[in-house]
Design an enzyme around this catalytic site. Structure first.
Site, PDB file in Angstrom:
ATOM      1  N   GLU A  65       2.667  -7.859   8.585  1.00 30.01           N
ATOM      2  CA  GLU A  65       2.577  -6.388   8.506  1.00 30.01           C
ATOM      3  C   GLU A  65       3.581  -5.833   7.505  1.00 30.01           C
ATOM      4  O   GLU A  65       3.790  -4.631   7.439  1.00 30.01           O
ATOM      5  CB  GLU A  65       2.837  -5.796   9.900  1.00 30.01           C
ATOM      6  CG  GLU A  65       1.923  -6.338  10.981  1.00 30.01           C
ATOM      7  CD  GLU A  65       0.475  -6.407  10.532  1.00 30.01           C
ATOM      8  OE1 GLU A  65      -0.110  -7.496  10.609  1.00 30.01           O
ATOM      9  OE2 GLU A  65      -0.048  -5.383  10.061  1.00 30.01           O
ATOM     10  N   ARG A 103      -1.211  -9.805 -20.571  1.00 27.27           N
ATOM     11  CA  ARG A 103      -2.083  -9.596 -21.717  1.00 27.27           C
ATOM     12  C   ARG A 103      -1.466  -8.631 -22.735  1.00 27.27           C
ATOM     13  O   ARG A 103      -1.895  -8.561 -23.877  1.00 27.27           O
ATOM     14  CB  ARG A 103      -3.461  -9.119 -21.287  1.00 27.27           C
ATOM     15  CG  ARG A 103      -3.469  -7.777 -20.578  1.00 27.27           C
ATOM     16  CD  ARG A 103      -4.797  -7.556 -19.887  1.00 27.27           C
ATOM     17  NE  ARG A 103      -5.900  -7.575 -20.819  1.00 27.27           N
ATOM     18  CZ  ARG A 103      -6.223  -6.549 -21.612  1.00 27.27           C
ATOM     19  NH1 ARG A 103      -5.516  -5.457 -21.588  1.00 27.27           N
ATOM     20  NH2 ARG A 103      -7.254  -6.643 -22.416  1.00 27.27           N
ATOM     21  N   ASP A 158      -7.742  -0.709 -26.255  1.00 26.35           N
ATOM     22  CA  ASP A 158      -7.252   0.563 -26.799  1.00 26.35           C
ATOM     23  C   ASP A 158      -7.692   1.767 -25.986  1.00 26.35           C
ATOM     24  O   ASP A 158      -6.883   2.615 -25.654  1.00 26.35           O
ATOM     25  CB  ASP A 158      -7.740   0.718 -28.246  1.00 26.35           C
ATOM     26  CG  ASP A 158      -6.905  -0.166 -29.150  1.00 26.35           C
ATOM     27  OD1 ASP A 158      -7.231  -0.329 -30.320  1.00 26.35           O
ATOM     28  OD2 ASP A 158      -5.907  -0.699 -28.614  1.00 26.35           O
ATOM     29  N   PRO A 184       0.813  -1.220   0.000  1.00 25.13           N
ATOM     30  CA  PRO A 184       0.000   0.000   0.000  1.00 25.13           C
ATOM     31  C   PRO A 184       0.844   1.267   0.000  1.00 25.13           C
ATOM     32  O   PRO A 184       0.371   2.345  -0.327  1.00 25.13           O
ATOM     33  CB  PRO A 184      -0.807  -0.112   1.306  1.00 25.13           C
ATOM     34  CG  PRO A 184      -0.747  -1.541   1.682  1.00 25.13           C
ATOM     35  CD  PRO A 184       0.573  -2.044   1.203  1.00 25.13           C
TER      36      PRO A 184
HETATM   37  N1  LIG Z   1      -2.607  -1.969  -2.352  1.00 23.73           N
HETATM   38  C1  LIG Z   1      -1.711  -2.922  -2.615  1.00 23.73           C
HETATM   39  O1  LIG Z   1      -1.133  -3.013  -3.699  1.00 23.73           O
HETATM   40  C2  LIG Z   1      -1.395  -3.908  -1.533  1.00 23.73           C
HETATM   41  C3  LIG Z   1      -0.251  -4.679  -1.571  1.00 23.73           C
HETATM   42  C4  LIG Z   1       0.019  -5.583  -0.537  1.00 23.73           C
HETATM   43  C5  LIG Z   1      -0.901  -5.678   0.504  1.00 23.73           C
HETATM   44  N2  LIG Z   1      -0.712  -6.523   1.551  1.00 23.73           N
HETATM   45  C6  LIG Z   1       0.592  -7.044   1.900  1.00 23.73           C
HETATM   46  C7  LIG Z   1       1.306  -5.960   2.650  1.00 23.73           C
HETATM   47  C8  LIG Z   1       0.729  -5.437   3.793  1.00 23.73           C
HETATM   48  C9  LIG Z   1       1.404  -4.434   4.490  1.00 23.73           C
HETATM   49  C10 LIG Z   1       2.628  -3.955   4.027  1.00 23.73           C
HETATM   50  C11 LIG Z   1       3.172  -4.488   2.864  1.00 23.73           C
HETATM   51  C12 LIG Z   1       2.512  -5.486   2.164  1.00 23.73           C
HETATM   52  N3  LIG Z   1      -2.028  -4.926   0.511  1.00 23.73           N
HETATM   53  C13 LIG Z   1      -2.267  -4.051  -0.479  1.00 23.73           C
END
Ligand SMILES: NC(=O)c1ccc(NCc2ccccc2)nc1
Length: 246
Positions: free
Chosen positions: A116, A154, A169, A89
């Site tokens: 986490e 893809r 497209d 995130p």
């Molecule tokens: N929004 C995304 O792309 C995403 C990617 C991974 C994830 N969870 C694994 C995770 C949790 C906390 C810290 C790092 C990775 N959640 C959402």
């Protein structure tokens, strides 16, 4: 393209990459997806891959050691240099432009966090890019990796037939897709826009672009703000707006 995925749930990623367009692209040798489980690189008797966070706080973090060794093994599995991407995130927002940029690389290594997340020192030294598929938290990076693999898969030359690639497209030009209709022509849910059964292909093309422009304006003005529309597109959008407010 070769994609190596580092994940505590290899069966999840393998499964996603075996079906549909990506599965077919793998059969055609356009892309390969190989998963690596850090638990197999944990050196202690319990195959430990996680540790408690310094400074306290809830949950666990993925340890440096097993991840670092897994990344090294994945990189060593093929000649070409590999860009290491961490899905989280905290990453830069994934866009179609970024997907197109990544889709022409020879290799990618995708690191999927669980718990986490991962010790920051591993990210600082072993990860080239951090990407997010959206502003929400998942229980692991695997779904995000599967999204990235699908979007990239893809785009591999030969992965899509003509109809499918035509469909992509509009978004790759930054616009939302136009409405689509199929049989029956008459239905209790409604009829078709007349232009689509007119046989006038120029009018149909014009209608579709006008709908894409109008939808983007209504639903995602942020995308429109970023685009340089040419004179005819601007006129088409104005026509849509006049009809919309009529
Ligand atoms: N929004 C995304 O792309 C995403 C990617 C991974 C994830 N969870 C694994 C995770 C949790 C906390 C810290 C790092 C990775 N959640 C959402």
């Amino acid at each position: 393209m070769r994609v190596d995925v580092i994940t505590l749930f290899p069966e999840f990623v393998d499964g996603c990459a075996r079906v549909g367009v990506v599965g077919r692209a793998q059969e055609r040798g356009l892309i390969s997806v190989t998963s690596w489980n850090p638990r197999e690189f944990a050196t202690d008797n319990y195959h430990t891959v996680d540790g408690r966070p310094y400074g306290g706080g809830p949950g666990m973090l993925m340890l440096i050691g097993p991840l670092r060794d897994t990344i090294a093994a994945a990189k060593a599995a093929a000649e070409a240099p590999a860009k290491v991407i961490y899905l989280s995130p905290q990453g830069a927002r994934l866009t179609q432009r970024k997907v197109q940029e990544l889709s022409v690389l020879p290799r990618l290594v995708l690191l999927c966090g669980r718990y986490e997340g991962v010790d920051e020192r591993l990210l600082d030294h072993e990860v080239d890019e951090e990407l997010s598929i959206g502003d929400y938290v998942l229980s692991g990076g695997e779904l995000a990796a599967a999204v990235l693999i699908d979007a990239i898969g893809r785009l591999q030359e030969g992965a899509l037939n003509d109809a499918q690639s035509a469909a992509q497209d509009s978004f790759s030009e930054g616009l939302l897709d136009c409405p689509h209709y199929t049989r029956p022509e008459q239905h209790e849910l409604g009829t078709l826009p007349a232009v689509l059964i007119s046989g006038d292909h120029a009018a149909i093309k014009r209608w579709r672009l006008k709908q894409s422009l109008g939808r983007t304006w209504l639903r995602r003005p942020d995308l429109l703000a970023r685009m340089q529309l040419d004179k005819s597109a601007r006129a088409l959008l104005e026509e849509f707006r006049l009809e919309y407010f009529a």
